[in-house]
Design a protein around this motif. Structure first.
Motif, PDB file in Angstrom:
ATOM      1  N   ASP A  76       0.806  -1.216   0.000  1.00 23.80           N
ATOM      2  CA  ASP A  76       0.000   0.000   0.000  1.00 23.80           C
ATOM      3  C   ASP A  76       0.841   1.269   0.000  1.00 23.80           C
ATOM      4  O   ASP A  76       0.353   2.335  -0.377  1.00 23.80           O
ATOM      5  CB  ASP A  76      -0.936   0.000   1.216  1.00 23.80           C
ATOM      6  CG  ASP A  76      -1.974  -1.111   1.156  1.00 23.80           C
ATOM      7  OD1 ASP A  76      -2.170  -1.678   0.062  1.00 23.80           O
ATOM      8  OD2 ASP A  76      -2.574  -1.419   2.206  1.00 23.80           O
ATOM      9  N   ASN A  77       2.097   1.164   0.447  1.00 25.25           N
ATOM     10  CA  ASN A  77       2.972   2.336   0.484  1.00 25.25           C
ATOM     11  C   ASN A  77       4.017   2.327  -0.633  1.00 25.25           C
ATOM     12  O   ASN A  77       4.901   3.187  -0.655  1.00 25.25           O
ATOM     13  CB  ASN A  77       3.687   2.409   1.838  1.00 25.25           C
ATOM     14  CG  ASN A  77       2.764   2.843   2.963  1.00 25.25           C
ATOM     15  OD1 ASN A  77       2.523   4.022   3.184  1.00 25.25           O
ATOM     16  ND2 ASN A  77       2.226   1.863   3.677  1.00 25.25           N
ATOM     17  N   TYR A  80       4.281   5.616  -2.812  1.00 24.24           N
ATOM     18  CA  TYR A  80       4.895   6.737  -2.094  1.00 24.24           C
ATOM     19  C   TYR A  80       6.402   6.547  -2.009  1.00 24.24           C
ATOM     20  O   TYR A  80       7.175   7.480  -2.283  1.00 24.24           O
ATOM     21  CB  TYR A  80       4.311   6.866  -0.688  1.00 24.24           C
ATOM     22  CG  TYR A  80       4.938   8.012   0.086  1.00 24.24           C
ATOM     23  CD1 TYR A  80       4.403   9.295   0.017  1.00 24.24           C
ATOM     24  CD2 TYR A  80       6.091   7.817   0.842  1.00 24.24           C
ATOM     25  CE1 TYR A  80       5.000  10.358   0.688  1.00 24.24           C
ATOM     26  CE2 TYR A  80       6.699   8.859   1.522  1.00 24.24           C
ATOM     27  CZ  TYR A  80       6.145  10.127   1.438  1.00 24.24           C
ATOM     28  OH  TYR A  80       6.751  11.175   2.095  1.00 24.24           O
ATOM     29  N   HIS A 320       5.206  10.527   6.292  1.00 16.63           N
ATOM     30  CA  HIS A 320       4.048   9.791   5.770  1.00 16.63           C
ATOM     31  C   HIS A 320       3.747   8.621   6.703  1.00 16.63           C
ATOM     32  O   HIS A 320       4.653   8.045   7.294  1.00 16.63           O
ATOM     33  CB  HIS A 320       4.352   9.251   4.363  1.00 16.63           C
ATOM     34  CG  HIS A 320       3.195   8.561   3.701  1.00 16.63           C
ATOM     35  ND1 HIS A 320       2.134   9.236   3.148  1.00 16.63           N
ATOM     36  CD2 HIS A 320       2.945   7.242   3.501  1.00 16.63           C
ATOM     37  CE1 HIS A 320       1.275   8.368   2.623  1.00 16.63           C
ATOM     38  NE2 HIS A 320       1.744   7.163   2.833  1.00 16.63           N
ATOM     39  N   TYR A 321       2.475   8.302   6.836  1.00 18.91           N
ATOM     40  CA  TYR A 321       2.108   7.064   7.528  1.00 18.91           C
ATOM     41  C   TYR A 321       0.788   6.566   6.961  1.00 18.91           C
ATOM     42  O   TYR A 321      -0.005   7.319   6.392  1.00 18.91           O
ATOM     43  CB  TYR A 321       2.009   7.264   9.048  1.00 18.91           C
ATOM     44  CG  TYR A 321       0.761   7.966   9.529  1.00 18.91           C
ATOM     45  CD1 TYR A 321      -0.378   7.236   9.873  1.00 18.91           C
ATOM     46  CD2 TYR A 321       0.705   9.358   9.634  1.00 18.91           C
ATOM     47  CE1 TYR A 321      -1.537   7.865  10.305  1.00 18.91           C
ATOM     48  CE2 TYR A 321      -0.440   9.995  10.057  1.00 18.91           C
ATOM     49  CZ  TYR A 321      -1.553   9.244  10.397  1.00 18.91           C
ATOM     50  OH  TYR A 321      -2.699   9.879  10.808  1.00 18.91           O
ATOM     51  N   LYS A 322       0.560   5.271   7.124  1.00 18.38           N
ATOM     52  CA  LYS A 322      -0.668   4.659   6.615  1.00 18.38           C
ATOM     53  C   LYS A 322      -1.016   3.480   7.506  1.00 18.38           C
ATOM     54  O   LYS A 322      -0.137   2.706   7.897  1.00 18.38           O
ATOM     55  CB  LYS A 322      -0.480   4.194   5.168  1.00 18.38           C
ATOM     56  CG  LYS A 322      -1.770   3.757   4.468  1.00 18.38           C
ATOM     57  CD  LYS A 322      -1.493   3.415   3.024  1.00 18.38           C
ATOM     58  CE  LYS A 322      -2.785   3.047   2.283  1.00 18.38           C
ATOM     59  NZ  LYS A 322      -3.695   4.202   2.150  1.00 18.38           N
TER      60      LYS A 322
END
Length: 339
Positions: A76-77, A80, A320-322
């Motif tokens: 998912d990252n 980025y 950034h974080y998710k």
């Protein structure tokens, strides 16, 4: 008069064969100061195979369990992370606590297809896990250079790594992506020091990527799941056997510890014990009383304000974080603070 010590424990010969003199002293110090045998030591010796078995059985995706937190968060990252390194010709992947390297397999495969991966550097406290990492990684990616070092990230920065005649901190053409996966950050006793050790190993183009549980540790529902269930059971059995504690005198206690704001697994002693550490160069005895507890596992969940504060105190900047789809785990991406 002092209460007599009724039981004596002698660590096994296997225990002394696994740990260096420095590591034995580290275990003794942790027991003396905070009544803990740090989890990191459980990955050495036969503990490496036990961890690998646990991972393959309970975490690697299968037909009936198609999702894996670490693998999904890396997926998912991916965009980025890939976009961040667009200005760099190559990336050196530094995997701290590499284990068996399974979590990064799909992620590195995608980067490799784009021609981005320069080298894979596996770092771990366990020589046995590094051997396993090498075996797996070189089978999956025979054309990517594999390098490994033993390291305890709680006590040191990343080792100097030759990067094709470039500086260790990276250049405009080659940068480091430092991975610290497996929600390992929450296991460390001094998380800020670990973050500082990462910070002191990073250049301006590098990223630190780590995972951890998110939420309030104090709201634990009392149900042991995943590693807190199955791996803790293995660690508990190992410590009993190799430290020389009688199973009749021990109780495994899982609970929330308000002093460290963490979920912990402790060995509670039912008798007074003297533990004698005797090997060449070491002759130390510890007395632990009936009812005292020894921590063998800790996991701290982060709430976002606390997370950002610890990152900033270490000289890093959260970029950034998710979270995962269950809002229980997150991937955090940091760079060196601009100020």
């Amino acid at each position: 008069m002092a209460t007599p010590i009724h039981h004596t424990a002698q660590p096994s010969s296997e225990f002394y064969s696994i740990f260096s003199e420095e590591e034995v002293l580290g275990i003794v110090h942790a027991l003396q100061v905070r009544r803990e045998i740090p989890l990191k030591y459980s990955y050495k010796g036969t503990g490496a195979k036990k961890w690998d078995n646990f991972y393959l059985k309970h975490i690697v995706p299968k037909w009936y369990r198609t999702s894996s937190c670490e693998i999904d968060l890396l997926r998912d990252n991916f965009e980025y992370l890939n976009c961040h390194f667009q200005g760099c010709e190559k990336i050196n992947i530094v995997d701290v606590g590499a284990g068996n390297s399974y979590p990064v397999k799909r992620f590195i495969s995608r980067l490799h297809k784009l021609g981005k991966v320069n080298k894979y550097i596996a770092l771990d406290i366990s020589e046995e896990l590094l051997d396993l990492s090498r075996k797996n990684f070189t089978k999956w990616f025979p054309t990517i250079e594999f390098i490994s070092y033993t390291i305890d990230i709680e006590n040191s920065c990343l080792p100097p790594i030759p990067l094709d005649n470039q500086t260790n901190l990276g250049t405009d053409d080659t940068a480091k992506m430092i991975l610290h996966l497996g929600v390992t950050m929450g296991n460390h006793h001094d998380r800020i020091q670990v973050l500082k050790n990462f910070r002191n190993s990073m250049g301006k183009h590098d990223l630190l990527v780590f995972t951890n549980e998110i939420g309030s540790s104090s709201q634990w529902d009392g149900i042991a799941r995943g590693g807190f269930k199955y791996h803790v059971d293995e660690v508990y059995a190992w410590i009993q056997k190799d430290i020389g504690l009688s199973s009749e005198d021990c109780e495994l206690v899982r609970k929330y510890d308000d002093k460290t704001n963490s979920i912990v697994a402790n060995i509670k002693l039912g008798q007074d014990y003297r533990i004698n550490f005797k090997v060449s160069g070491i002759d130390k005895s510890l007395q632990i009383s009936e009812g005292e507890e020894i921590t063998i596992w800790r996991q701290h969940k982060y709430e976002l304000p606390e997370l950002q504060q610890e990152i900033e105190r270490a000289g890093l900047q959260l970029v950034h974080y998710k979270t995962d789809k269950y809002l229980s785990n997150m991937m955090v991406i940091c760079q060196v603070a601009s100020n």
